[in-house]
Design an enzyme around this catalytic site. Structure first.
Site, PDB file in Angstrom:
ATOM      1  N   TYR A 156       0.838  -1.199   0.000  1.00 21.51           N
ATOM      2  CA  TYR A 156       0.000   0.000   0.000  1.00 21.51           C
ATOM      3  C   TYR A 156       0.873   1.250   0.000  1.00 21.51           C
ATOM      4  O   TYR A 156       0.661   2.181  -0.793  1.00 21.51           O
ATOM      5  CB  TYR A 156      -0.907  -0.011   1.226  1.00 21.51           C
ATOM      6  N   LYS A 160       1.103   4.218  -2.875  1.00 27.40           N
ATOM      7  CA  LYS A 160       0.833   5.606  -2.523  1.00 27.40           C
ATOM      8  C   LYS A 160       2.068   6.488  -2.708  1.00 27.40           C
ATOM      9  O   LYS A 160       1.958   7.682  -3.004  1.00 27.40           O
ATOM     10  CB  LYS A 160       0.328   5.693  -1.077  1.00 27.40           C
TER      11      LYS A 160
END
Length: 252
Positions: A156, A160
């Protein structure tokens, strides 16, 4: 604390992930600033509910994991906004939590598609119009994990982190055309997503709050205020920046 201005009167804004806690707050903040908001989310009904009380707002359903869906969202947003999108806020994101060595590449692929590829596709479709009109604001909602790392969220955080480089590069390309591109990185924020994760990890919220210098979790309105400021015409001299909204957890 709510950010209040009328600087976006006559402007339109597309917000993805609009049904989430931060997305709802961003929609409300941009509407208070005068923008006509188009709320986009996988759950169209929830997006509509998020903006039902906002004057002139509309909602669209979009599957950002599908490249055709992301492309269609740009056209539908332009139609809903009367032909032009002036502010683009990338708030959508998906995450899985767990040890990296046991991660499922299928989960990684979904995070890549929603968290990184979809913002690239949507921005590519809407940037030319902004540049042609001489005004545009692109705000990527990333994560403090992208700046400082986050245990259990390696994939993740990686997806990002891609937004930081994308925003800086686009900022350089479009600065002379009236378009700014910035990134907001929320720290620990009290959202429904966090609460769902916390149900599986008792004591997590309390432990997070103890680590934050200001002594509390962030609220969705804290993130929304930063996004709304960067979207304002008054922020025209701010581009290519990464802003942590973390209560002091991350200091750069």
């Amino acid at each position: 604390m709510e950010y209040r201005t009328d600087g976006l009167d006559g402007r339109s804004a597309l917000v993805t992930g609009a049904a989430g806690g931060i997305g709802r707050a961003v929609c409300a903040a941009l509407a208070r600033a005068g923008a006509q908001v188009v709320a986009a989310d996988l759950d169209a009904a929830a997006a509509q509910g998020a903006v039902a009380a906002l004057p002139g707002a509309s909602a669209i359903g979009v599957d950002l994991a599908d490249p055709d869906g992301a492309a269609a969202a740009a056209g539908r947003a332009r139609d809903a906004a009367g032909g032009a999108v002036d502010v683009l806020v990338h708030g959508a994101g998906v995450s899985t939590v767990g040890p990296f060595a046991r991660g499922d590449p299928a989960d990684w692929d979904l995070m890549w598609r929603v968290n990184a590829r979809a913002p690239m596709l949507l921005t590519r479709d809407l940037l030319p119009g902004m540049a042609g009109r001489g005004f545009g604001r692109v705000v990527f909602v990333s994560s403090d994990g992208a700046r400082a790392g986050a245990g259990g969220e390696a994939a993740y955080s990686a997806t990002k982190a891609a937004l930081l480089g994308l925003a800086k590069s686009l900022a350089r390309e479009y600065a002379r055309q009236g378009v700014t591109c910035n990134t907001v990185c929320p720290g620990p924020t009290d959202t429904p997503m966090l609460r769902r994760v916390a149900e599986e990890h008792p004591g997590m919220v309390e432990a997070l709050a103890r680590r934050i210098p200001v002594g509390r979790l962030g609220e969705a309105a804290d993130i929304a205020a930063a996004v709304a400021f960067l979207a304002d015409p008054a922020a025209s001299y701010i581009t290519g920046q990464t802003l942590s909204v973390s209560g002091g957890v991350t200091m750069h």
